[in-house]
Design an enzyme around this catalytic site. Structure first.
Site, mmCIF file in Angstrom:
data_model
loop_
_atom_site.group_PDB
_atom_site.id
_atom_site.type_symbol
_atom_site.label_atom_id
_atom_site.label_comp_id
_atom_site.label_asym_id
_atom_site.label_seq_id
_atom_site.Cartn_x
_atom_site.Cartn_y
_atom_site.Cartn_z
ATOM 1 N N HIS A 156 -14.892 -16.961 -4.801
ATOM 2 C CA HIS A 156 -14.353 -17.157 -3.428
ATOM 3 C C HIS A 156 -12.882 -16.734 -3.340
ATOM 4 O O HIS A 156 -12.131 -17.284 -2.542
ATOM 5 C CB HIS A 156 -14.488 -18.612 -2.977
ATOM 6 N N SER A 277 5.728 5.545 1.192
ATOM 7 C CA SER A 277 5.647 5.420 2.637
ATOM 8 C C SER A 277 6.699 6.326 3.258
ATOM 9 O O SER A 277 7.771 6.519 2.696
ATOM 10 C CB SER A 277 5.908 3.968 3.034
ATOM 11 N N LYS A 283 8.142 1.100 -0.677
ATOM 12 C CA LYS A 283 6.695 1.060 -0.895
ATOM 13 C C LYS A 283 6.216 1.967 -2.026
ATOM 14 O O LYS A 283 6.687 3.073 -2.185
ATOM 15 C CB LYS A 283 5.949 1.448 0.389
ATOM 16 N N GLU A 290 -7.352 2.992 -2.746
ATOM 17 C CA GLU A 290 -7.797 2.690 -1.381
ATOM 18 C C GLU A 290 -8.800 3.735 -0.901
ATOM 19 O O GLU A 290 -9.768 3.421 -0.204
ATOM 20 C CB GLU A 290 -6.595 2.636 -0.433
#
Ligand code: ARG
Length: 458
Positions: A156, A277, A283, A290
């Site tokens: 979970h 970024s 970043k 991804e």
């Protein structure tokens, strides 16, 4: 330009319809398979006495030349010729005149296209299997490198129990092994030669299909010409295998993306595998992972697309079947690249052992505390209750389990003795999971030996 079917037509094809129906803009990707198939067909026609030896030689020579042109990217594909098959035939006819026109004897594009596709899927499966193997070897290497590192396992997405990092890597190795088995199974069913089935009914000439099969290295022949020309289940299976493997890659990618977040910081990804970024200078984004995760969408989409094309399609060949190609090429290339990207990430992955260990103690050891009481004779439900009260106490006091004294523990149950204090570290917890398939170091080392033997490593 005159169409090969122009005999019964009185008008030219509408230019829009020509563009709409053409497939060469994507099925050129079957060119090498189509040439290989043409070579086998020429030899079969010679053997059947339909072509002379000399005619066969001439055709084979031109096919070799064409192969070279295609490989060098110098062949000019023409949309008005509709598809890869007609482009190849037109080339031969331009080079050899009437002899080129003989090649389509005892053959239809219906058995031709599916032969090319079966060749393509066989090649694609082999490529994917090699990459899956590399991925499994990399996971085994990581398991060995981090054989002694403890980390939190989650259920979970809540910290659950400590496990060895090696155990985590071996879990994914299991998934990729099953994927490989499924691809091998798909390969076996794909390994049938359809050529000789003609448009739907078989062909009139005495083709030795067994000879053609051995030329093209097919293990078997399709046994029914209708089945051979309308069945695309081997592609559905391939797309399913790709989709499922994609799902597995997406789950691995997701774990690593989470572990890479500031809040976790379990892993460090090398700069070369991340991107920045355009607005936020701080970043360093795990974009490769991804995209591995995101590309799963296309893999699922391709599977559903083909299943839908096939639904309630009348027997046998219909032009709808042309829609099987883009999903096939796309899933093959997408999965191939997702596997390569994942491999690169795993090769550059560094785990932060200290951080992982620090997150693997405290409340993750509460279940061990309950089990300790069970060993002392308390029924598990009662032990669970006691350990639950210890948890509430820790949360209330803002303390860690490792900080508790024996006196404090005894307040919850007189069954606690000094031995329980040795339990209160992640290493002791994993040590106790000696069951077959568990995360105890001894068991994990045994598993590593087994999987290495399975991969032929020692
Ligand atoms: N381009 C076609 C396909 O991909 C080849 C078969 C065409 N057959 C036909 N009868 N028009 O399905």
């Amino acid at each position: 330009m005159k169409k090969p079917w122009s005999g019964r037509f009185k008008e030219q094809t509408d230019p829009f319809v020509e563009e709409f129906t053409q497939s060469v803009s994507f099925d050129y990707q079957l060119a090498l398979e189509d040439i290989e198939q043409n070579e086998a067909h020429v030899k079969t026609l010679v053997k059947a006495g339909v072509l002379t030896e000399e005619e066969g030689e001439k055709l084979l020579k031109e096919l070799r030349r064409l192969k070279q042109l295609v490989k060098e990217g110098r062949f000019n594909w023409r949309k008005e010729l509709e598809d890869v098959h007609m482009n190849v035939e037109a080339y031969l006819t331009e080079r050899l005149g009437p002899l080129g026109k003989k090649l389509h004897t005892a053959r239809s594009r219906n058995d031709q296209v599916v032969t090319d596709e079966r060749l393509y899927v066989k090649r694609a499966v082999k490529e994917i299997l090699a990459l899956l193997k590399e991925l499994r070897l990399e996971l085994i290497r990581l398991a060995e490198e981090y054989a002694d590192a403890v980390m939190p396992a989650y259920t979970h997405l809540q910290r659950a129990q400590p496990v060895l990092a090696a155990h985590y890597f071996l879990a994914f190795r299991e998934l990729f092994l099953k994927d490989a088995e499924r691809f091998e199974d798909c390969y076996r069913r794909t390994d049938e030669l359809p050529l000789g089935s003609g448009a739907v009914a078989g062909v009139d000439f005495p083709l030795d299909r067994f000879f053609t099969a051995s030329e093209l290295k097919f293990n078997r022949l399709t046994r029914n010409s209708l089945y051979a020309t309308f069945e695309r289940d081997f592609i559905v299976e391939f797309l399913f295998c790709c989709a499922l493997t994609g799902q597995h890659l997406s789950r691995l990618a997701e774990d690593l993306i989470i572990w890479n977040a500031e809040e976790f910081k379990f892993v460090e990804l090398p700069d070369r595998l991340c991107t920045g970024s355009s607005i936020m200078p701080q970043k360093k984004n795990p974009d490769a992972l991804e995209l591995v995760r995101g590309k799963t969408g296309r893999l699922y989409g391709n599977l559903v697309a083909l299943l839908t094309v096939l639904k309630a399609l009348p027997s046998a060949y219909n032009r709808d079947l042309q829609e099987d190609k883009e999903p096939l090429f796309d899933s093959h290339l997408t999965l191939r690249d997702a596997l390569k990207a994942t491999l690169k990430v795993l090769q550059g992955l560094k785990l932060d052992r200290e951080r992982l260990r620090a997150c693997a103690g405290n409340l993750l050891l509460i279940t061990d505390l309950a089990n300790y009481l069970v060993e002392k004779g308390l029924p598990f439900r009662d032990a669970h209750e006691v350990a639950g009260r210890v948890t509430a106490y820790l949360l209330e006091k803002g303390k860690r389990l490792e900080e508790l004294t024996l006196e404090e523990l005894k307040r919850f149950s007189p069954l606690f003795d000094e031995k329980v204090l040795e339990l209160l570290k992640p290493e002791s917890s994993v040590e106790r999971k000696r069951v077959y398939g568990g995360t105890a170091p001894e068991e994990v080392l045994r598993q590593i030996r087994v999987v290495k033997a399975e991969e032929g490593l020692e």
